[in-house]
Write a protein that holds these residues in place. Structure first.
Motif, short mmCIF file in Angstrom:
data_model
loop_
_atom_site.label_atom_id
_atom_site.label_comp_id
_atom_site.label_asym_id
_atom_site.label_seq_id
_atom_site.Cartn_x
_atom_site.Cartn_y
_atom_site.Cartn_z
N GLU A 139 26.40 -39.54 -71.62
CA GLU A 139 26.51 -39.46 -73.09
C GLU A 139 27.51 -40.48 -73.63
OE1 GLU A 139 26.24 -34.84 -73.69
OE2 GLU A 139 27.69 -35.76 -75.08
N ILE A 140 28.67 -40.55 -72.99
CA ILE A 140 29.71 -41.50 -73.43
C ILE A 140 29.18 -42.93 -73.35
CG2 ILE A 140 31.97 -42.50 -72.80
CD1 ILE A 140 32.74 -39.67 -71.76
N ASP B 82 35.97 -31.15 -76.37
CA ASP B 82 34.64 -30.59 -76.17
C ASP B 82 34.68 -29.34 -75.27
OD1 ASP B 82 32.02 -30.08 -75.66
OD2 ASP B 82 31.45 -32.14 -75.27
N ARG C 13 26.08 -44.02 -73.40
CA ARG C 13 25.05 -44.30 -74.42
C ARG C 13 25.67 -44.48 -75.80
NH1 ARG C 13 20.51 -40.80 -71.54
NH2 ARG C 13 19.80 -42.52 -70.22
N LYS C 14 26.66 -43.63 -76.12
CA LYS C 14 27.35 -43.75 -77.41
C LYS C 14 28.01 -45.11 -77.56
CE LYS C 14 28.53 -39.34 -79.19
NZ LYS C 14 29.25 -38.20 -78.68
N ASN C 15 28.43 -45.67 -76.44
CA ASN C 15 29.15 -46.94 -76.47
C ASN C 15 28.25 -48.13 -76.10
OD1 ASN C 15 32.17 -46.40 -77.05
ND2 ASN C 15 31.50 -44.73 -75.73
N LYS C 16 26.95 -47.88 -76.23
CA LYS C 16 25.95 -48.95 -76.03
C LYS C 16 26.00 -49.57 -74.62
CE LYS C 16 24.70 -49.14 -80.57
NZ LYS C 16 25.04 -47.73 -80.83
N LEU D 185 37.34 -36.87 -74.38
CA LEU D 185 36.37 -35.78 -74.56
C LEU D 185 36.92 -34.44 -74.09
CD1 LEU D 185 33.40 -35.74 -75.55
CD2 LEU D 185 32.69 -35.81 -73.15
N GLU E 269 37.58 -42.65 -72.03
CA GLU E 269 36.73 -41.92 -72.99
C GLU E 269 36.50 -40.49 -72.53
OE1 GLU E 269 35.65 -42.97 -76.06
OE2 GLU E 269 37.04 -44.62 -75.61
#
Ligand code: PMP
Length: 292
Positions: free
Chosen positions: A218-219, A286, A221-224, A282, A278
């Motif tokens: 997830e991290i 979370d 993907r969020k950061n491309k 989280l 990162e």
């Protein structure tokens, strides 16, 4: 104060917390479990861990005697009882007491227990300098024989691979399928980075669907950062720019040597370091919060 253990909803001192020798969790490894972590009073992704526990139980047709909400409350009360804000939580459900045969129908009352303790971490130098790991001689059992998504009490396959690691003088070992594809390590998922792209083996090959693994995907993907779940071989790992392991206890841990071959520069790489930072962010937000 002695550590308090919750067994079937009641608290016992650690020294008095007992399970029957007729419990099939002990006799046959017939049961499921979770390893969960709390950070400063926040239980990281508790919902995902509870869901995975109930899915594992369902897959082995084990009825957990309480529902998810009650289980969540009991995890929190065990933490409070022990006044722990940074903890490792072990949640176990066994088939319960039966006779000496395998038949699960002879075990009418599943047993559950919750242990909360201070977390034992890998030494800091592993995070700073990276781990050395090896390929295990022991192969991962077939997913058709035991679904890797089931986090069962039957860890002998992993323990035999861990013994391969110990024999080689390292902490972890990579477990391969019969076709020599990488699945995971004995207690952690594995990632490699090549040309700034992140790759991790798919669960279907024989890896647990890791909650830390999922968070890292997830991290990324969020950061491309490009991520794919794909089949890899050990030689792909040898040629990786970076490699790291993920797990609840280990978080993200860099790997700098595999089978005595240097990975990338031989030091933890920049993408691993970025993802680690990162991930730590989280873990501060979370999850499920509690107060002691
Ligand atoms: N694979 C195995 C075999 C494990 O036992 C674990 C948990 N220790 C993991 C991977 C990592 O999973 P998670 O991130 O959910 O802790």
């Amino acid at each position: 104060m002695s550590l308090k253990i919750c067994i079937n909803g009641k608290f016992y001192d650690k020294e008095k917390a007992r399970i029957s020798v007729f419990d099939h969790g002990l006799l046959y490894g017939d049961g499921v479990f979770e390893g969960i972590r709390s950070y400063s009073g926040l239980i990281f992704r508790l919902k995902q861990h509870i869901d995975r526990l109930y899915n594992s139980a369902k897959a082995i047709r084990l009825n957990i005697p309480i529902n998810k909400e009650k289980m969540t409350r009991e995890v929190i009360s065990t933490l409070k009882k022990n006044k722990l804000t940074n903890a490792y939580i072990r949640l176990v459900v066994t088939r319960g007491v039966g006779d000496l045969g395998l038949d699960p129908r002879k075990c009418p009352h599943p047993t559950y227990f919750i242990i909360t303790d201070r977390i034992k971490l890998y030494p800091q130098e592993f995070y700073e300098n990276g781990l050395h790991i090896v390929t295990a001689k022991t192969k991962r059992h077939l997913p058709e024989a035991l679904d890797p998504r089931i986090k069962s009490l039957n860890y002998l396959n992993n323990i035999l691979a861990k013994i391969n690691a110990i024999d080689a003088g390292v902490e972890e070992a990579i477990m391969l399928t019969h076709e020599e594809y990488v699945t995971e390590c004995t207690g952690d998922n594995i990632f490699m980075i090549k040309n700034s792209r992140l790759i991790t083996p798919p669960s279907e090959l024989g890896a647990l669907e890791g909650i830390t693994q999922d968070a890292v995907i997830e991290i990324a993907r969020k950061n491309k950062i490009h991520v794919s779940e794909k089949k890899i071989k050990v030689k792909d790992l040898y040629g990786a720019d970076e490699c790291f392991l993920t797990g609840t206890a280990a978080e993200l841990i860099p790997v700098v040597k595999i089978d005595n071959r240097k990975i990338g520069t031989g030091n933890p790489g920049p993408i691993t370091e970025f993802l680690t930072l990162e991930f730590h962010k989280l873990t501060k937000k979370d999850g499920v919060r509690y107060r002691i």
